[in-house]
Write a protein that holds these residues in place. Structure first.
Motif, PDB file in Angstrom:
ATOM      1  N   ASP A  39       5.470  13.414   0.121  1.00 54.10           N
ATOM      2  CA  ASP A  39       5.029  13.243  -1.637  1.00 54.10           C
ATOM      3  C   ASP A  39       3.650  14.682  -2.146  1.00 54.10           C
ATOM      4  OD1 ASP A  39       6.043  11.131  -1.742  1.00 54.10           O
ATOM      5  OD2 ASP A  39       4.801   9.540  -1.888  1.00 54.10           O
ATOM      6  N   ARG A  94       3.909   9.805   3.670  1.00 52.62           N
ATOM      7  CA  ARG A  94       3.514   9.805   3.100  1.00 52.62           C
ATOM      8  C   ARG A  94       2.982  11.476   2.325  1.00 52.62           C
ATOM      9  NH1 ARG A  94       4.093   8.143   0.382  1.00 52.62           N
ATOM     10  NH2 ARG A  94       2.328   8.558  -1.185  1.00 52.62           N
ATOM     11  N   ILE A 115      -3.154   5.713 -12.345  1.00 52.62           N
ATOM     12  CA  ILE A 115      -3.676   6.511 -10.617  1.00 52.62           C
ATOM     13  C   ILE A 115      -5.059   5.550 -10.175  1.00 52.62           C
ATOM     14  CG2 ILE A 115      -4.750   8.552  -9.996  1.00 52.62           C
ATOM     15  CD1 ILE A 115      -3.144  10.227 -10.857  1.00 52.62           C
ATOM     16  N   GLN A 157     -12.218  -0.998   8.856  1.00 48.38           N
ATOM     17  CA  GLN A 157     -11.356   0.604   8.594  1.00 48.38           C
ATOM     18  C   GLN A 157     -12.459   0.584   7.918  1.00 48.38           C
ATOM     19  OE1 GLN A 157      -9.118   2.408   8.217  1.00 48.38           O
ATOM     20  NE2 GLN A 157      -8.679   2.028   9.736  1.00 48.38           N
ATOM     21  N   LEU A 158     -13.496   0.086   7.045  1.00 47.27           N
ATOM     22  CA  LEU A 158     -14.966   0.361   6.331  1.00 47.27           C
ATOM     23  C   LEU A 158     -15.991   0.876   7.564  1.00 47.27           C
ATOM     24  CD1 LEU A 158     -15.359  -3.113   3.949  1.00 47.27           C
ATOM     25  CD2 LEU A 158     -14.485  -0.908   3.945  1.00 47.27           C
ATOM     26  N   ARG A 159     -16.809   2.328   6.399  1.00 49.34           N
ATOM     27  CA  ARG A 159     -17.124   3.257   8.112  1.00 49.34           C
ATOM     28  C   ARG A 159     -18.944   2.093   7.368  1.00 49.34           C
ATOM     29  NH1 ARG A 159     -14.118   3.153  11.944  1.00 49.34           N
ATOM     30  NH2 ARG A 159     -12.112   4.175  11.534  1.00 49.34           N
ATOM     31  N   TYR A 160     -19.428   2.257   7.962  1.00 50.71           N
ATOM     32  CA  TYR A 160     -20.727   1.758   7.507  1.00 50.71           C
ATOM     33  C   TYR A 160     -22.050   2.595   8.523  1.00 50.71           C
ATOM     34  CZ  TYR A 160     -19.270  -2.830   5.852  1.00 50.71           C
ATOM     35  OH  TYR A 160     -19.023  -3.720   4.765  1.00 50.71           O
ATOM     36  N   GLY A 161     -22.582   3.172   7.216  1.00 47.59           N
ATOM     37  CA  GLY A 161     -24.035   3.677   7.911  1.00 47.59           C
ATOM     38  C   GLY A 161     -25.285   3.627   6.650  1.00 47.59           C
ATOM     39  N   GLN A 181       0.999   4.271  -2.699  1.00 49.75           N
ATOM     40  CA  GLN A 181       0.302   5.144  -2.543  1.00 49.75           C
ATOM     41  C   GLN A 181       1.431   6.160  -3.379  1.00 49.75           C
ATOM     42  OE1 GLN A 181      -0.346   5.598   1.299  1.00 49.75           O
ATOM     43  NE2 GLN A 181      -1.865   4.254   0.851  1.00 49.75           N
ATOM     44  N   ASN A 188      -5.223   0.048  -4.296  1.00 50.84           N
ATOM     45  CA  ASN A 188      -5.429   0.781  -2.525  1.00 50.84           C
ATOM     46  C   ASN A 188      -6.300  -0.007  -1.570  1.00 50.84           C
ATOM     47  OD1 ASN A 188      -3.465   2.229  -0.992  1.00 50.84           O
ATOM     48  ND2 ASN A 188      -5.344   3.027  -0.609  1.00 50.84           N
ATOM     49  N   THR A 189      -7.925   0.603  -1.930  1.00 52.00           N
ATOM     50  CA  THR A 189      -8.694   0.708  -1.394  1.00 52.00           C
ATOM     51  C   THR A 189      -8.607  -1.384  -1.340  1.00 52.00           C
ATOM     52  OG1 THR A 189      -9.806   2.346  -2.600  1.00 52.00           O
ATOM     53  CG2 THR A 189     -11.563   0.936  -0.704  1.00 52.00           C
ATOM     54  N   ARG A 201      -5.526   3.963  -6.582  1.00 51.39           N
ATOM     55  CA  ARG A 201      -6.231   3.738  -5.653  1.00 51.39           C
ATOM     56  C   ARG A 201      -7.548   2.670  -5.977  1.00 51.39           C
ATOM     57  NH1 ARG A 201      -7.773   9.079  -4.570  1.00 51.39           N
ATOM     58  NH2 ARG A 201      -7.886  10.580  -6.156  1.00 51.39           N
ATOM     59  N   ILE A 232     -18.302   5.416   0.116  1.00 52.98           N
ATOM     60  CA  ILE A 232     -17.775   5.505  -0.379  1.00 52.98           C
ATOM     61  C   ILE A 232     -17.250   3.900  -1.207  1.00 52.98           C
ATOM     62  CG2 ILE A 232     -15.048   5.799  -1.067  1.00 52.98           C
ATOM     63  CD1 ILE A 232     -15.526   8.200   1.682  1.00 52.98           C
ATOM     64  N   MET A 268       1.199  -0.953   0.091  1.00 52.76           N
ATOM     65  CA  MET A 268      -0.212   0.132   0.317  1.00 52.76           C
ATOM     66  C   MET A 268       0.513   0.912  -0.155  1.00 52.76           C
ATOM     67  SD  MET A 268      -3.295  -1.089   2.024  1.00 52.76           S
ATOM     68  CE  MET A 268      -3.779   1.072   2.515  1.00 52.76           C
ATOM     69  N   ILE A 269       1.606   0.706   0.985  1.00 50.56           N
ATOM     70  CA  ILE A 269       2.323   2.220   1.005  1.00 50.56           C
ATOM     71  C   ILE A 269       3.314   2.648  -0.341  1.00 50.56           C
ATOM     72  CG2 ILE A 269       5.045   3.560   1.797  1.00 50.56           C
ATOM     73  CD1 ILE A 269       2.469   3.197   3.479  1.00 50.56           C
ATOM     74  N   ASP A 321     -20.721   0.844   3.381  1.00 50.01           N
ATOM     75  CA  ASP A 321     -20.137   1.863   3.061  1.00 50.01           C
ATOM     76  C   ASP A 321     -20.095   2.379   1.968  1.00 50.01           C
ATOM     77  OD1 ASP A 321     -17.498   3.119   2.489  1.00 50.01           O
ATOM     78  OD2 ASP A 321     -16.423   2.170   3.895  1.00 50.01           O
ATOM     79  N   ARG A 353      -8.264   9.563   5.739  1.00 49.36           N
ATOM     80  CA  ARG A 353      -9.453   8.042   5.259  1.00 49.36           C
ATOM     81  C   ARG A 353     -10.378   8.457   6.306  1.00 49.36           C
ATOM     82  NH1 ARG A 353      -5.938   4.122   3.087  1.00 49.36           N
ATOM     83  NH2 ARG A 353      -3.830   4.804   3.381  1.00 49.36           N
ATOM     84  N   LYS A 361     -14.649   7.700   6.859  1.00 52.78           N
ATOM     85  CA  LYS A 361     -15.731   7.815   6.170  1.00 52.78           C
ATOM     86  C   LYS A 361     -17.110   7.641   6.592  1.00 52.78           C
ATOM     87  CE  LYS A 361     -13.358   4.345   3.080  1.00 52.78           C
ATOM     88  NZ  LYS A 361     -13.182   3.272   2.554  1.00 52.78           N
ATOM     89  N   ASN A 362     -16.502   7.613   7.896  1.00 52.77           N
ATOM     90  CA  ASN A 362     -17.700   7.415   8.992  1.00 52.77           C
ATOM     91  C   ASN A 362     -18.780   8.600   9.492  1.00 52.77           C
ATOM     92  OD1 ASN A 362     -19.349   7.752  11.701  1.00 52.77           O
ATOM     93  ND2 ASN A 362     -17.800   6.140  12.971  1.00 52.77           N
ATOM     94  N   PRO A 363     -20.250   8.192   8.704  1.00 52.96           N
ATOM     95  CA  PRO A 363     -21.218   9.669   8.351  1.00 52.96           C
ATOM     96  C   PRO A 363     -21.353  10.721   9.116  1.00 52.96           C
ATOM     97  CG  PRO A 363     -21.606   7.742   8.312  1.00 52.96           C
ATOM     98  CD  PRO A 363     -20.724   6.904   8.653  1.00 52.96           C
ATOM     99  N   PRO A 369      -6.172   7.974  -0.174  1.00 54.93           N
ATOM    100  CA  PRO A 369      -5.008   7.909   0.236  1.00 54.93           C
ATOM    101  C   PRO A 369      -5.143   9.616  -1.520  1.00 54.93           C
ATOM    102  CG  PRO A 369      -5.224   6.429  -1.208  1.00 54.93           C
ATOM    103  CD  PRO A 369      -6.032   6.420  -0.755  1.00 54.93           C
ATOM    104  N   GLU A 416      -6.417  -2.198   1.069  1.00 56.78           N
ATOM    105  CA  GLU A 416      -6.943  -1.341   3.090  1.00 56.78           C
ATOM    106  C   GLU A 416      -7.867  -2.298   3.604  1.00 56.78           C
ATOM    107  OE1 GLU A 416      -8.468   2.303   2.881  1.00 56.78           O
ATOM    108  OE2 GLU A 416      -8.919   3.289   4.913  1.00 56.78           O
ATOM    109  N   LEU A 474      -4.314  12.534  -3.964  1.00 61.61           N
ATOM    110  CA  LEU A 474      -3.104  13.088  -4.967  1.00 61.61           C
ATOM    111  C   LEU A 474      -2.325  14.615  -4.308  1.00 61.61           C
ATOM    112  CD1 LEU A 474      -5.201  11.598  -8.199  1.00 61.61           C
ATOM    113  CD2 LEU A 474      -3.706  10.519  -7.086  1.00 61.61           C
TER     114      LEU A 474
END
Lengths: 317, 131
Positions: free
Chosen positions: B16, B13, A114, A132-136, A83, A121-122, A118, A186, A79-80, A184, B88, B90-92, B110, A125, B112
Motif C-alpha cells: 500500500d 502493508r 486519516i 509496545q509503548l516505549r517508555y523513557g 491501515q 490504530n494507536t 491513526r 509519542i 488494525m490491518i 512514551d 514502530r 519508539k525506544n529513545p 503506520p 496497538e 501514509l
C-alpha cells in the motif's frame, strides 16, 4: 448512498448500521460527496480501492463488536484493515487534489479521517501489546510547548492566544531544572495534543481588540504520597453540561454543543486520551462551569506520577 | 528514476505504501528477512536509497534487528546514500542510535503513502544536491 446501491454498497450499508461509531459519519461523508467518476479511469479505480478498504475495515469492526471482548486476533484484523483504509484515503486525497484541485475543506475532511484512523490504530496497538509503548525519561515542559506550537496557527486564525505557566521544579542542588517524566513521548504527545486541540476547537473566537486565552498551568502535586505533576488546560467557550461530563470519555460520544460547522470530531479522542494517561499511571478529569455572561469555563486536568529516578531532572537548556 | 531497497517483513502493508513511489517510476526491491538481506547485500548496496524497518523478526531474541543491518551497511559496507527508517520503534535509545548511524529520516508506522513518497523525494533531492 447515491442512487441505486450495488451489492458492495448494500453490504457496506448493512455493516454501517451495526456500528454505533462516529466513523460512519466521516466515512459516509467522504464516500457520498466525492465527485461522480468513471470507474474505468485511475480515480475510479482508486475509489474502488477505498470502498474495498472501507468495507474490509467496517467488516472487521463488526466482527470485533460481535465478539464483545478484546481478542488479539480481532484487534489485529481491525488494525490491518484500518491501515489499509488510511492508505487508500491518503492516495485518494492526493489524486483528487491533483485531478480536481479539491479545496481546503475537502482536504480537512480527508485529514480528519486519516487522523481518526491513526488515533484508533494507536489505541488498538496499546491494547494489543502494552509493552509496545516505549517508555523513557522526557521533559514534560518541552513536550507541552511542542504540542502548543503545533496549534498556534489554528488558534491565531481565531484570535486565541496561549498563556503557559509551567512550574519548573527544583533539582537537588536547588537550581531550576527540567522535570523529566517517565513516558512514551509519542503516545503522551498525541494525548496532550488532543486536549489542546479540543481547547482551541471549543473556545470562543477572539476579536482584534480582545483576544481569547487558553491557559496551560503546570504544578507539582502529590496524590496519596506519590509525587506527580498536574497540567490544567482551561478555555472559555461552549462548555459541557453536567449530565454530559460522565459521557465524554465514552467511545463515539460527541458533545451536544457545537460552535459553527468546523467543530467536527472523531468521538474517540478523549477515550484515547484517558486510556493513554491511565497507561502512564495518571488520571484525567474535566469540569465545566458557566461563567457570568461570558460562556463556560472548561478545565481539563491531567495528573501524571513522577517516578523517583536520577533521570527525573536534567540541566535546563 | 531511483532504485530503492526496502527491508521490511510486513510485505502486505508496504505494498500500500509503495503506491506513489511506483507510480513515479521508481524501482523498488523488497527484502523481508535477515537471511534475504545477507544474500542480497551487494545488490542492496547498489541502491540509490534504502528504506528499513528496525523491528524485524527476532533472531537471538533481538527485536531491533534492523540496527545491526544498518550498522553493517554504514560501517562495514561504507554505504553513504540515504537510509530512511520506517518503523514502530519508539525506544529513545534506539532512536539515538539511528541518528548516530546517520539515518536521513525516521517515519513512524503506520505511515501514509504520501509521507513515504515525500520523504524519499526529499532525501534523494538532498543527495542530488550534495553530490
Amino acid at each position: 448512498m447515491r442512487g441505486q446501491m450495488n451489492a458492495a454498497e448494500q453490504q457496506l450499508q448493512q455493516s454501517l448500521e451495526t456500528i454505533p461509531l462516529e466513523q460512519q459519519r466521516l466515512f459516509l461523508e467522504v464516500w457520498n460527496q466525492v465527485p461522480q467518476v468513471d470507474e474505468a479511469d485511475l480515480l475510479g479505480y482508486k475509489m474502488r480501492e477505498l470502498k474495498l478498504a472501507g468495507r474490509n475495515y467496517l467488516h472487521a469492526l463488526k466482527q470485533f463488536s460481535d465478539f464483545r471482548y478484546l481478542t488479539d486476533l480481532a484487534t489485529h484484523d481491525v488494525m490491518i484493515a484500518l491501515q489499509s483504509l488510511m492508505s487508500a484515503v491518503d492516495v485518494l486525497k492526493r489524486d483528487m487534489k491533483d485531478t480536481f484541485g479539491i479545496g481546503r475543506r475537502w482536504e480537512e475532511r480527508f485529514d480528519a479521517l486519516i487522523q481518526l484512523c491513526r488515533k484508533e490504530n494507536t489505541s488498538l496497538e496499546a491494547k494489543l501489546n502494552p509493552d509496545q509503548l516505549r517508555y523513557g525519561y522526557s521533559s514534560i515542559g518541552k513536550l507541552i510547548h511542542e504540542c502548543v506550537d503545533t496549534h498556534i496557527p489554528q488558534a491565531k486564525e481565531r484570535l486565541i492566544d496561549f498563556k503557559i505557566d509551567l512550574e519548573q521544579l527544583l533539582g537537588e542542588e536547588g537550581k531550576h531544572k527540567v522535570l523529566n517524566i517517565y513516558m512514551d513521548r509519542i503516545a503522551l504527545g498525541q494525548a496532550i495534543n488532543n486536549v489542546i486541540d479540543n481547547a482551541v476547537k471549543y473556545s470562543f473566537s477572539g476579536t482584534i481588540d480582545h483576544h481569547r486565552w487558553i491557559d496551560i498551568l503546570g504544578r507539582s502535586e502529590s496524590i496519596g504520597g506519590t509525587p506527580g505533576y498536574r497540567v490544567m488546560v482551561s478555555n472559555l467557550g461552549v462548555g459541557i453540561e453536567e449530565d454530559e461530563l460522565k459521557l465524554v470519555f465514552k467511545r463515539g460520544y460527541q458533545g451536544r454543543r457545537r460552535l459553527g460547522e468546523d467543530r467536527s470530531g472523531s468521538g474517540i479522542g478523549l477515550t484515547f486520551v484517558k486510556e493513554c494517561i491511565e497507561q502512564h499511571g495518571g488520571t484525567i478529569s474535566i469540569r465545566s462551569q458557566p461563567q457570568r455572561r461570558t460562556g463556560w469555563l472548561t478545565v481539563v486536568s491531567v495528573w501524571l506520577p513522577i517516578h523517583g529516578h536520577a533521570d527525573n531532572y536534567s540541566q535546563e537548556v | 528514476m531511483a532504485a530503492i531497497a526496502w527491508i521490511d517483513d510486513d510485505h502486505e502493508r508496504i505494498n500500500d505504501l509503495m503506491t506513489f513511489l511506483r507510480r513515479a517510476g521508481h524501482t523498488i526491491s523488497t527484502y523481508k528477512s535477515w537471511a534475504e538481506v545477507r544474500e542480497q547485500l551487494e545488490q542492496i548496496c547498489q541502491s540509490d536509497a534504502i528504506i528499513l524497518d528496525i523491528i524485524l523478526p527476532p533472531v537471538d531474541d533481538d527485536p531491533y534487528l534492523g540496527l545491526p543491518i544498518l550498522a553493517q551497511l554504514r560501517e562495514e559496507r561504507g554505504y553513504t546514500r540515504p537510509i530512511i527508517v520506517c518503523s514502530r520503534v519508539k525506544n529513545p535509545d534506539v532512536l539515538r542510535q539511528l541518528h548516530e548511524l546517520g539515518v536521513a529520516k525516521i517515519l513512524h508506522k503506520p505511515a501514509l503513502p504520501s509521507e513515504l513518497y515525500d520523504a524519499v523525494i526529499e532525501v534523494l533531492a538532498g543527495e542530488a544536491t550534495a553530490t
